[in-house]
Write a protein that holds these residues in place. Structure first.
Motif, PDB file in Angstrom:
ATOM      1  N   LEU A  36       0.816  -1.227   0.000  1.00 12.90           N
ATOM      2  CA  LEU A  36       0.000   0.000   0.000  1.00 12.90           C
ATOM      3  C   LEU A  36       0.844   1.269   0.000  1.00 12.90           C
ATOM      4  O   LEU A  36       0.325   2.371  -0.192  1.00 12.90           O
ATOM      5  CB  LEU A  36      -0.920   0.019   1.226  1.00 12.90           C
ATOM      6  N   GLY A  38       2.755   4.320  -1.068  1.00 14.67           N
ATOM      7  CA  GLY A  38       2.753   5.087  -2.311  1.00 14.67           C
ATOM      8  C   GLY A  38       1.419   5.051  -3.041  1.00 14.67           C
ATOM      9  O   GLY A  38       1.253   5.706  -4.058  1.00 14.67           O
ATOM     10  N   THR A  39       0.447   4.293  -2.537  1.00 14.79           N
ATOM     11  CA  THR A  39      -0.887   4.297  -3.130  1.00 14.79           C
ATOM     12  C   THR A  39      -1.760   5.228  -2.281  1.00 14.79           C
ATOM     13  O   THR A  39      -1.350   5.649  -1.205  1.00 14.79           O
ATOM     14  CB  THR A  39      -1.548   2.890  -3.121  1.00 14.79           C
ATOM     15  N   ASP A  40      -2.973   5.567  -2.768  1.00 16.37           N
ATOM     16  CA  ASP A  40      -3.831   6.409  -1.929  1.00 16.37           C
ATOM     17  C   ASP A  40      -4.929   5.563  -1.276  1.00 16.37           C
ATOM     18  O   ASP A  40      -5.974   6.061  -0.890  1.00 16.37           O
ATOM     19  CB  ASP A  40      -4.423   7.581  -2.724  1.00 16.37           C
ATOM     20  N   GLN A  41      -4.659   4.293  -1.152  1.00 13.41           N
ATOM     21  CA  GLN A  41      -5.636   3.367  -0.574  1.00 13.41           C
ATOM     22  C   GLN A  41      -5.620   3.454   0.949  1.00 13.41           C
ATOM     23  O   GLN A  41      -4.555   3.496   1.561  1.00 13.41           O
ATOM     24  CB  GLN A  41      -5.268   1.961  -1.003  1.00 13.41           C
ATOM     25  N   ALA A  42      -6.827   3.473   1.555  1.00 12.99           N
ATOM     26  CA  ALA A  42      -6.919   3.481   3.010  1.00 12.99           C
ATOM     27  C   ALA A  42      -7.017   2.044   3.520  1.00 12.99           C
ATOM     28  O   ALA A  42      -7.490   1.159   2.819  1.00 12.99           O
ATOM     29  CB  ALA A  42      -8.152   4.261   3.443  1.00 12.99           C
ATOM     30  N   PHE A  66       3.866   5.877   5.809  1.00 10.79           N
ATOM     31  CA  PHE A  66       2.561   6.451   5.453  1.00 10.79           C
ATOM     32  C   PHE A  66       2.379   7.884   5.939  1.00 10.79           C
ATOM     33  O   PHE A  66       1.454   8.569   5.523  1.00 10.79           O
ATOM     34  CB  PHE A  66       1.421   5.559   5.984  1.00 10.79           C
ATOM     35  N   ASN A  70      -1.444  10.797   8.347  1.00  3.37           N
ATOM     36  CA  ASN A  70      -2.384   9.857   7.725  1.00  3.37           C
ATOM     37  C   ASN A  70      -2.783   8.693   8.633  1.00  3.37           C
ATOM     38  O   ASN A  70      -3.437   7.755   8.189  1.00  3.37           O
ATOM     39  CB  ASN A  70      -1.769   9.282   6.447  1.00  3.37           C
TER      40      ASN A  70
END
Ligand SMILES: [Zn+2]
Length: 178
Positions: A36, A38-42, A66, A70
């Motif tokens: 996860l 570098g992704t914008d996934q929560a 992260f 965040n």
């Protein structure tokens, strides 16, 4: 087939209400979290972190990867009686452990609507094992959560989890700007 002794130990811990070995849990968590970065996934780590070992290994890791801004840490507090009541009435499906809500409209359901596997009660949800799990929570998890604020600038948001779901949800949403 070669028996994996660590997997055997973890399975035994699961069924008897013990917490998993720290290196096992942190290894799994870091393995999944890595995907996860570098992704914008929560992501929600539900029921984690549970031990001092996990706190010391995972908190610095997530801050670094992260970003402090965040991360939200939420502690839903419930007592032993309510934990026994909720967990001992909990049913899951055999194949994927999909949880079944505790309500009249679900009580006669015997097959999981998602994967058609049988609905079962887990061994870990027997009252005497829930009691053991609660003791482990008091002696290991609760003190570990308190350490988060000592080793990092993160704040733990504590709230009373015994109230109705909608009330808890609203309080979380208002306070955490979710
Ligand atoms: Zn299922």
């Amino acid at each position: 087939m070669v028996a994996n002794p660590q997997l055997k130990k973890v399975k035994e811990d699961y069924n008897t209400g013990q917490l998993f070995p720290g290196d096992w849990t942190t290894g799994l968590l870091k393995g999944e979290l890595k995907n996860l970065i570098g992704t914008d996934q929560a992501v929600v780590l539900s029921g984690a972190l549970r031990t001092l070992y996990e706190v010391k290994h995972i908190i610095p890791y997530i801050i670094e990867n992260f970003g402090l801004e965040n991360i939200k840490i939420i502690h839903l507090d419930i007592g032993l009686a309510e934990a026994v009541r909720r967990n001992s009435s909990r049913r899951v499906c055999e194949k994927s452990a999909h949880p079944l809500p505790d309500g009249p409209e679900f009580k006669d359901l015997k097959i999981c609507p998602l994967d058609q596997s049988p609905i079962v009660r887990r061994k870990m949800d027997q009252p005497e094992i829930i009691q053991k799990r609660f003791e482990n929570y008091l002696t290991q998890t609760r003190p570990a959560i308190e350490v988060i604020e000592k080793i990092s600038p993160l704040t733990v948001f504590y709230l009373d989890g015994e109230r109705p779901v909608a009330v808890v949800y609203r309080e979380l949403k208002d306070n955490l700007e979710l």
